[in-house]
Design a protein around this motif. Structure first.
Motif, PDB file in Angstrom:
ATOM      1  N   UNK A  26     -17.130 -52.593   2.223  1.00 46.32           N
ATOM      2  CA  UNK A  26     -17.500 -51.235   1.826  1.00 46.32           C
ATOM      3  C   UNK A  26     -17.168 -50.243   2.941  1.00 46.32           C
ATOM      4  N   UNK A  27     -17.471 -50.596   4.190  1.00 44.59           N
ATOM      5  CA  UNK A  27     -17.182 -49.712   5.320  1.00 44.59           C
ATOM      6  C   UNK A  27     -15.684 -49.481   5.479  1.00 44.59           C
ATOM      7  N   UNK A  34     -12.495 -42.269   1.968  1.00 46.89           N
ATOM      8  CA  UNK A  34     -13.270 -41.036   2.074  1.00 46.89           C
ATOM      9  C   UNK A  34     -13.053 -40.333   3.418  1.00 46.89           C
ATOM     10  N   UNK A  35     -13.264 -41.049   4.498  1.00 44.58           N
ATOM     11  CA  UNK A  35     -13.228 -40.432   5.817  1.00 44.58           C
ATOM     12  C   UNK A  35     -11.819 -39.977   6.205  1.00 44.58           C
ATOM     13  N   UNK A  38     -10.430 -37.026   4.265  1.00 44.73           N
ATOM     14  CA  UNK A  38     -11.181 -35.802   4.558  1.00 44.73           C
ATOM     15  C   UNK A  38     -10.674 -35.124   5.842  1.00 44.73           C
ATOM     16  N   UNK A  39     -10.335 -35.920   6.837  1.00 46.66           N
ATOM     17  CA  UNK A  39      -9.906 -35.363   8.116  1.00 46.66           C
ATOM     18  C   UNK A  39      -8.388 -35.267   8.276  1.00 46.66           C
ATOM     19  N   UNK A  40      -7.641 -36.045   7.502  1.00 47.39           N
ATOM     20  CA  UNK A  40      -6.179 -36.052   7.638  1.00 47.39           C
ATOM     21  C   UNK A  40      -5.541 -35.842   6.267  1.00 47.39           C
ATOM     22  N   UNK A  41      -4.875 -34.707   6.086  1.00 48.39           N
ATOM     23  CA  UNK A  41      -4.256 -34.423   4.793  1.00 48.39           C
ATOM     24  C   UNK A  41      -2.899 -35.099   4.639  1.00 48.39           C
ATOM     25  N   UNK A  49      -2.670 -45.961  12.489  1.00 48.87           N
ATOM     26  CA  UNK A  49      -3.420 -46.734  13.487  1.00 48.87           C
ATOM     27  C   UNK A  49      -4.804 -47.098  12.971  1.00 48.87           C
ATOM     28  N   UNK A  50      -5.500 -46.166  12.342  1.00 50.28           N
ATOM     29  CA  UNK A  50      -6.819 -46.449  11.771  1.00 50.28           C
ATOM     30  C   UNK A  50      -6.735 -47.531  10.692  1.00 50.28           C
TER      31      UNK A  50
END
Length: 128
Positions: A26-27, A34-35, A38-41, A49-50
């Motif tokens: 889930x994480x 989601x994360x 939200x921060x990278x279009x 990398x993430x």
């Protein structure tokens, strides 16, 4: 001998096992779905990398968890010497000689070889 299950018997171990098997995927999905958007279009080096690191952590956790579950740490299937070696002890309950760092676990009621404690996340004994 009964069939072995990967689900731990203890309620605490069972809840932590569920956290590992449901919480970590889930994480990872939350991070990727989601994360990051939200921060990278746009997809760039940071996003890649993430995703690579999240995939590595996800694989590493579940692969190691599978290896811990599949490894039998008990002395019941091991070919242990019948002569007591220096530093070894004898378990009167299991009637086997066992090496240093091993002991008779009163939770499992068997001798555990080269293991130090129960892993709360898998309900199995693990190395320290």
């Amino acid at each position: 001998m009964g069939q072995r299950t990967i689900i731990p018997k203890n309620a605490t171990d069972r809840s932590l096992f569920v956290f590992m098997t449901i919480g970590i995927p889930f994480a990872v999905l939350w991070l990727g779905g989601v994360i990051l958007p939200h921060y990278h279009s746009e997809v760039n080096g940071i996003v890649v990398t993430h995703v690579v690191l999240a995939t590595f952590i996800f694989y590493n956790v579940f692969h190691n968890m599978l290896l811990v579950i599949r490894t039998d740490a008990s002395g019941r299937k091991s070919f242990l010497p019948s002569v007591l070696k220096p530093g070894w002890r004898y378990c009167a309950i299991c009637q086997i000689n066992y090496p240093p760092r091993s002991y008779h676990c009163h939770v499992c009621d068997e001798c555990i070889l080269k293991r130090d404690h129960h892993c709360k996340f898998t309900g199995i004994f693990v190395f320290i």
